[in-house]
Design a protein around this motif. Structure first.
Motif, PDB file in Angstrom:
ATOM      1  N   CYS A  36       2.194  22.554 -13.065  1.00 42.92           N
ATOM      2  CA  CYS A  36       2.423  21.809 -11.884  1.00 42.92           C
ATOM      3  C   CYS A  36       3.934  20.770 -11.975  1.00 42.92           C
ATOM      4  O   CYS A  36       4.579  20.663 -11.212  1.00 42.92           O
ATOM      5  N   GLY A  37       3.934  20.603 -13.373  1.00 44.76           N
ATOM      6  CA  GLY A  37       5.275  20.036 -13.650  1.00 44.76           C
ATOM      7  C   GLY A  37       5.230  18.373 -13.859  1.00 44.76           C
ATOM      8  O   GLY A  37       6.211  17.881 -13.848  1.00 44.76           O
ATOM      9  N   VAL A  38       4.291  18.087 -13.450  1.00 41.44           N
ATOM     10  CA  VAL A  38       4.234  16.436 -13.540  1.00 41.44           C
ATOM     11  C   VAL A  38       4.526  15.672 -14.718  1.00 41.44           C
ATOM     12  O   VAL A  38       5.033  14.854 -14.725  1.00 41.44           O
ATOM     13  N   SER A  40       6.241  17.073 -17.430  1.00 41.91           N
ATOM     14  CA  SER A  40       7.539  17.225 -17.684  1.00 41.91           C
ATOM     15  C   SER A  40       8.489  16.338 -16.840  1.00 41.91           C
ATOM     16  O   SER A  40       9.314  15.600 -17.291  1.00 41.91           O
ATOM     17  N   GLY A  41       8.177  16.210 -15.766  1.00 46.74           N
ATOM     18  CA  GLY A  41       8.885  15.012 -14.725  1.00 46.74           C
ATOM     19  C   GLY A  41       8.807  13.715 -15.100  1.00 46.74           C
ATOM     20  O   GLY A  41       9.428  12.852 -15.034  1.00 46.74           O
ATOM     21  N   SER A  42       7.627  13.575 -15.954  1.00 44.50           N
ATOM     22  CA  SER A  42       7.031  12.014 -16.061  1.00 44.50           C
ATOM     23  C   SER A  42       7.626  11.537 -17.519  1.00 44.50           C
ATOM     24  O   SER A  42       7.439  10.543 -17.900  1.00 44.50           O
ATOM     25  N   ARG A  86      -1.056  10.627 -15.430  1.00 43.08           N
ATOM     26  CA  ARG A  86      -0.652  11.427 -14.013  1.00 43.08           C
ATOM     27  C   ARG A  86      -1.001  12.851 -13.976  1.00 43.08           C
ATOM     28  O   ARG A  86      -1.041  13.350 -13.153  1.00 43.08           O
ATOM     29  N   CYS A  87      -1.196  13.465 -15.280  1.00 41.16           N
ATOM     30  CA  CYS A  87      -1.543  14.981 -15.107  1.00 41.16           C
ATOM     31  C   CYS A  87      -3.080  15.118 -14.066  1.00 41.16           C
ATOM     32  O   CYS A  87      -3.957  14.700 -14.455  1.00 41.16           O
ATOM     33  N   PRO A  88      -2.607  15.945 -13.181  1.00 44.69           N
ATOM     34  CA  PRO A  88      -3.896  16.104 -12.025  1.00 44.69           C
ATOM     35  C   PRO A  88      -4.956  17.024 -12.980  1.00 44.69           C
ATOM     36  O   PRO A  88      -6.004  16.843 -12.295  1.00 44.69           O
TER      37      PRO A  88
ATOM     38  N   ASP B 257      -6.248  16.857  -7.601  1.00 43.31           N
ATOM     39  CA  ASP B 257      -5.883  15.908  -8.874  1.00 43.31           C
ATOM     40  C   ASP B 257      -7.058  15.203  -9.318  1.00 43.31           C
ATOM     41  O   ASP B 257      -7.748  14.469  -8.153  1.00 43.31           O
ATOM     42  N   ARG B 258      -7.537  15.131 -10.420  1.00 41.52           N
ATOM     43  CA  ARG B 258      -8.588  14.533 -11.030  1.00 41.52           C
ATOM     44  C   ARG B 258      -8.468  13.171 -10.821  1.00 41.52           C
ATOM     45  O   ARG B 258      -9.602  12.325 -11.328  1.00 41.52           O
ATOM     46  N   ASN B 259      -7.230  12.652 -10.545  1.00 39.73           N
ATOM     47  CA  ASN B 259      -7.074  11.092 -10.327  1.00 39.73           C
ATOM     48  C   ASN B 259      -7.316  10.809  -9.147  1.00 39.73           C
ATOM     49  O   ASN B 259      -7.206   9.599  -8.796  1.00 39.73           O
ATOM     50  N   ILE B 294       2.970  23.022  -5.692  1.00 39.33           N
ATOM     51  CA  ILE B 294       2.173  23.489  -6.891  1.00 39.33           C
ATOM     52  C   ILE B 294       1.987  25.123  -6.592  1.00 39.33           C
ATOM     53  O   ILE B 294       2.566  26.014  -7.259  1.00 39.33           O
ATOM     54  N   LYS B 321       5.412  19.836  -8.575  1.00 40.13           N
ATOM     55  CA  LYS B 321       4.730  18.645  -8.100  1.00 40.13           C
ATOM     56  C   LYS B 321       5.478  17.408  -8.441  1.00 40.13           C
ATOM     57  O   LYS B 321       5.614  17.267  -9.832  1.00 40.13           O
ATOM     58  N   ALA B 323       7.121  14.055 -10.055  1.00 42.01           N
ATOM     59  CA  ALA B 323       6.642  13.327 -10.937  1.00 42.01           C
ATOM     60  C   ALA B 323       6.634  11.859 -10.166  1.00 42.01           C
ATOM     61  O   ALA B 323       5.458  10.970 -10.572  1.00 42.01           O
ATOM     62  N   GLY B 337      11.455  15.011 -10.444  1.00 41.23           N
ATOM     63  CA  GLY B 337      10.438  16.055 -11.236  1.00 41.23           C
ATOM     64  C   GLY B 337      11.365  17.061 -12.039  1.00 41.23           C
ATOM     65  O   GLY B 337      12.536  16.997 -12.436  1.00 41.23           O
ATOM     66  N   VAL B 338      10.372  18.084 -12.206  1.00 41.08           N
ATOM     67  CA  VAL B 338      11.034  19.331 -13.026  1.00 41.08           C
ATOM     68  C   VAL B 338      10.551  20.802 -12.284  1.00 41.08           C
ATOM     69  O   VAL B 338       9.260  20.907 -12.016  1.00 41.08           O
ATOM     70  N   THR B 340       9.467  24.054 -12.031  1.00 42.67           N
ATOM     71  CA  THR B 340       8.678  25.023 -12.850  1.00 42.67           C
ATOM     72  C   THR B 340       9.459  26.367 -13.055  1.00 42.67           C
ATOM     73  O   THR B 340       9.291  27.005 -14.074  1.00 42.67           O
ATOM     74  N   ARG B 345      15.441  19.633 -14.468  1.00 39.04           N
ATOM     75  CA  ARG B 345      15.405  18.421 -13.819  1.00 39.04           C
ATOM     76  C   ARG B 345      15.841  18.210 -12.590  1.00 39.04           C
ATOM     77  O   ARG B 345      17.179  18.704 -12.416  1.00 39.04           O
TER      78      ARG B 345
END
Ligand code: FAD
Ligand code: SF4
Ligand code: SF4
Ligand code: SF4
Ligand code: SF4
Lengths: 212, 427
Positions: A36-38, A40-42, A86-88, B257-259, B294, B321, B323, B337-338, B340, B345
Motif C-alpha cells: 500500500c505504501g504507507v 515508505s511514505g511514513s 500506521r501499517c494497515p 486497516d487493522r488499526n 491500494i 495509500k 501516509a 506518500g510514495v 507504489t 515520493r
C-alpha cells in the motif's frame, strides 16, 4: 562468499521468500504486505535510502536475494516505529528490517563500508567486555572509525559534547583504564553464551543441511 | 397514546432505510401485517443523503418516492418514526417488542406549510447535511421527507421559540404537551435493517480530518454536490469558500486497516468514481482529480463505469495509500506518500481532500436488545441462533443499494416463512 551463504543459496534455490520466512526474525510477515505504501511514505528517513521498506518486501517476493541482503537500506532503520503504527496490515516492519540486517551479517553480505553495521559491531564488542557500555572507548572508536586523520577532525568538532558529557558524569575519563563492569560479569557472559546456544540451535533448524 | 395493531403473525422491521422500507413493503404487499420502526423523523436512511446513484447517475429521490407511494397505499403497514426498539423478549414466532417513541411535537394536522420554521430563531447543526449547514429549531428534515411533517427540536421546548412556532401554526398541528411514550406489542419475526454509519474520520490521525478544514469525508461531499444542499451544489473549500477544482480522493480511509475497520467497505471505490463525475461536471477541463488507492474495486457490472471514468484525461489514478496529510500556508491540504509504481515520493497540494470513508454497522454490538450473532466486523450473521431475527441490507454487510435491496427481499421471505408457520400452528 561465505560457506553459509552458499549453503543457503543451495537450500532455498528458488524461493528467497521462504528463506526469509525461515531465517529472518519476523520474516514470516513479509507475505502479508499488500504494497500500500504507507510505511515508505511514513518513514522519516526513507528519502535518503535506496529502497523503502515496502520496496524491500516486494524485492524479497521477487527473489532479489543479493540486492536485498547487500543493500544499505536494511541498515538505515532507526527504529522510530512510524511505519509499524500506521501499517494497515500490522507488519512488524522495524523488526523485519533489523532481522534482515542481522541475517545479512550472518551470511557475511554486509557492504564493507556500511557505517551502521560497523558501529553496531563496535557497540557489541564494547558491551561484551564489561557488560556495560564504555562511553569513552566507544566514542573514541567511533571517531577513528574512518582512520586516524578523520578521527582527530571529528573529535575536535565534538569536543564540546565530550566535555559536557564528562561534566554531567555521562562519560568518565578514568574509563580509559578498564572501566566499570556489571556486578556479576561471569554470570553476564554465561547468559550470553546460553542465548548464543539457543540462537545457534534455532539457526541449525532452518539453516543449511548438516555438513554443509 | 400511540396504538399499534399487532399479533404474533406481525413482522417487525427495525430501521427505515432503503433496506428496511423494501423488506417492510415486500412483506406487507403479500398481505402480512408489518410495523416499521425508524429512529429518524423520516424514512429513507442514508440513501436520502446521496446526491446521485451509481452506476446510472440518477437521483435517489426517484427510487425513494416510489417506495413512499407504495407505503402510503398499503393498509398493512404501520410506520413509527422517531422510534427505537428498546426491548425484545420471547422467541421465534412469539416476541414482545418494546418501542420508545420520542415526541415530535407536531401532529398529523401538519401540512408542511413551513410557517413555524419562519417564526423561530434558534439554529442547530443540520444532521441531514452531516453538520455542514444549519437548520431551524422547527424544521422539515429534508425536502422530500416522508412523512412530510415538521419536527420541533426538543431543545426549543420550554423556550420562547416553541411558543412562537405554536402561534405561527394555522392548522393546530403543534402540540407542546407531547410526551415520550413506551409501547409494547407482539410480533412473530423481526427484520433488522439498521444500516451503517460512516467510520469516524478523526480516528485516522495522520489524515487530520479534525485539524484541517479542507479535508472532508465522502458522505459530506455528497451533500456538497447536491444543489439543495448546504453549499447550493457548489464544490468549495470549507476554509475560504473558494472553488475546489483540484480534488484528491483517498480510498480505503478507515477500511482494510487493522488499526480501523478490518473489512473492505466495497462501495467506496464506486462512490469515488461517481464523485469524480461531480467534479468534472462542475469544472470541465479545469478539473484536476487525483485518486489515491491500494487497489480499485469496481465490483462485477461496475467495470464499465470505471473504464469510463478512467478514460477521462483530468483524472489521475495513483497507486498509493497516502501516509499523511499536512496543510500549507494557503490552507491547502498536502497529500504525502510514495507511489507504489516506481516508489516515487510525492507531496501534492490540493484544494480539497475527500476521504472515501468506510462503512461500519450503525448499531453498537453491546446495544442489541436480543442476543444476536455478529461477525468480527460487527455485522449481523445469518445464524439459526438468531431465531426469528433476520438482518437486511447494510446491517448485514457493506452493500450498495442494489445488493441491499436484494438482501432485504431475502430477509422478508425468511420472516414471512416464520409468521406463516405461526399461522399454520394456530389453525
Ligand atoms: C459516500 C457514499 C456514497 C454512496 N453512493 C451510493 C450509490 O451511488 N449507489 C449505491 O447503490 N449505493 C451507494 N452507497 C451505499 C448506500 O448508502 C447503502 O447501500 C444504503 O444506504 C444501504 O441502505 P440501508 O437501508 O441498509 O441502511 P441505511 O441507509 O443506513 O438505513 C438504516 C436506517 O435505519 C435507521 N436506524 C438505525 N438504527 C436504528 C435503531 N436502533 N432503531 C431504529 N432505526 C434505526 C437509520 O436511521 C436509517 O434510516 C454509498 C455509500 C457511501 C458511503
Ligand atoms: S504499510 Fe504495511 S502493508 Fe503497506 S506497504 Fe508497508 S508493510 Fe506493506
Ligand atoms: S522504524 Fe525504521 S523503517 Fe520504520 S519508519 Fe522508522 S526508520 Fe523507517
Ligand atoms: S407545524 Fe404547522 S406551521 Fe409548521 S409546517 Fe406544519 S402546519 Fe405549517
Ligand atoms: S471499496 Fe475500494 S475504497 Fe472501499 S474499502 Fe474497498 S478497496 Fe478500499
Amino acid at each position: 562468499m561465505g560457506e553459509l551463504n552458499t549453503a543457503m543459496i543451495e537450500r532455498y534455490r528458488n524461493s528467497f521468500l521462504k528463506e526469509v520466512e525461515a531465517n529472518v526474525e519476523e520474516g514470516e510477515w513479509v507475505k502479508m504486505c499488500m504494497q500500500c505504501g504507507v510505511c515508505s511514505g511514513s518513514c522519516p528517513l526513507g528519502k535518503f535510502w535506496e529502497h523503502p521498506p515496502q520496496e524491500i518486501f516486494m524485492m524479497i517476493r521477487a527473489g532479489k536475494r543479493e540486492a536485498v541482503l547487500q543493500s544499505e537500506s536494511v541498515w538505515m532503520c532507526t527504529s522510530c516505529y512510524n511505519c509499524i503504527v500506521r501499517c494497515p496490515r500490522e507488519l512488524p516492519i522495524t523488526h523485519i528490517m533489523h532481522g534482515l540486517a542481522h541475517y545479512a551479517k550472518r551470511l557475511g553480505l554486509v557492504p564493507k563500508t556500511n557505517p551502521t553495521a560497523k558501529f553496531a559491531q563496535m557497540f557489541w564488542d564494547n558491551l561484551m567486555v564489561k557488560g556495560r557500555i564504555n562511553e569513552l572507548k566507544l566514542g573514541l572508536a567511533l571517531y577513528f572509525m574512518n582512520g586516524f586523520g578523520d578521527g582527530i577532525k571529528v573529535a575536535l568538532k565534538n569536543q564540546k559534547l565530550g566535555m559536557a558529557m564528562m561534566k554531567t558524569g555521562r562519560m568518565n575519563p578514568k574509563e580509559a583504564f578498564g572501566g566499570h563492569a556489571v556486578k556479576d560479569l561471569a554470570g553476564f557472559h554465561k547468559v550470553l553464551k546460553k542465548a548464543q546456544e539457543l540462537e545457534d540451535a534455532r539457526i541449525a533448524q532452518n539453516g543449511p543441511p548438516a555438513g554443509a | 397514546m400511540t396504538a399499534v395493531v399487532a399479533t404474533n403473525e406481525t413482522i417487525l422491521v427495525v430501521g427505515g432505510g432503503i433496506s428496511g422500507m423494501t423488506a417492510a413493503l415486500e412483506a406487507a404487499e403479500t398481505g402480512k401485517r408489518v410495523v416499521l420502526v425508524e429512529k429518524r423523523p423520516y424514512l429513507g436512511g442514508r440513501v436520502s443523503q446521496l446526491y446521485k446513484y451509481f452506476p446510472k447517475l440518477c437521483f435517489p429521490t426517484c427510487g425513494l418516492e416510489i417506495n413512499q407511494r407504495r407505503a402510503k397505499q398499503n393498509p398493512n403497514l404501520t410506520i413509527l418514526t422517531m422510534a427505537e426498539v428498546t426491548g425484545l423478549t420471547g422467541a421465534k414466532g412469539n416476541y414482545t417488542a418494546t418501542v420508545k417513541l420520542s415526541p415530535r411535537y407536531v401532529n398529523a394536522n401538519c401540512t408542511a406549510c413551513g410557517d413555524c420554521a419562519k417564526a423561530v430563531t434558534a439554529e442547530f447543526d443540520d444532521e441531514y447535511n452531516y453538520g455542514l449547514g444549519k437548520r431551524k429549531g422547527a424544521y422539515l428534515p429534508y425536502r422530500m421527507a416522508h412523512p412530510a411533517r415538521y419536527v420541533l427540536d426538543p431543545a426549543i421546548i420550554g423556550t420562547p421559540d416553541a411558543e412562537r412556532a405554536k402561534a405561527a401554526c394555522r392548522y393546530d398541528a403543534i402540540d407542546l404537551e407531547m410526551q415520550e411514550e413506551t409501547i409494547d406489542f407482539p410480533c412473530g419475526a423481526v427484520i433488522w435493517a439498521t444500516g451503517w454509519k460512516p467510520y469516524d474520520a478523526a480516528k485516522i490521525q495522520p489524515y487530520g480530518y479534525d485539524r484541517f478544514a479542507n479535508v472532508i469525508t465522502s458522505v459530506e461531499f455528497e451533500r456538497m454536490a447536491d444543489p439543495t444542499g448546504p453549499t447550493g451544489g457548489k464544490l468549495v473549500r470549507p476554509s475560504d469558500g473558494k472553488e475546489a477544482k483540484k480534488v484528491a480522493f483517498i480510498q480505503c480511509a478507515g477500511s482494510r486497516d487493522r488499526n480501523h475497520l478490518l473489512h473492505c467497505s466495497r462501495i467506496c471505490c464506486m462512490a469515488s468514481f461517481k464523485q469524480c463525475t461531480y467534479v468534472i461536471d462542475a469544472f470541465g477541463a479545469d478539473a484536476q482529480i487525483n485518486v489515491y488507492y491500494i487497489d480499485l474495486r469496481a465490483i462485477d457490472r461496475f467495470e464499465d463505469f470505471y473504464q469510463k471514468v478512467r478514460a477521462n484525461q483530468n483524472i489521475r489514478f495513483i497507486k498509493s495509500k497516502p501516509a499523511s496529510i499536512t496543510q500549507d500556508k494557503d490552507g491547502s491540504p498536502v497529500v504525502h506518500g510514495v507511489d507504489t509504481e516506481g516508489y516515487q515520493r510525492f507531496a501534492e497540494p490540493h484544494d480539497l481532500v475527500v476521504l472515501a470513508i468506510g462503512m461500519e454497522p450503525s448499531v453498537d454490538p453491546a446495544s442489541f436488545p436480543v442476543p444476536i450473532v455478529l461477525n468480527r466486523e460487527g455485522f449481523i450473521e445469518t445464524d439459526s441462533a438468531n431465531g426469528g431475527v433476520f438482518a437486511a441490507g447494510g446491517a448485514a454487510d457493506a452493500l450498495d443499494v442494489n445488493r441491499a435491496v436484494q438482501h432485504a427481499t431475502g430477509a422478508a421471505l425468511r420472516a414471512i416463512q416464520v409468521v406463516n408457520s405461526v399461522a399454520r400452528a394456530e389453525v
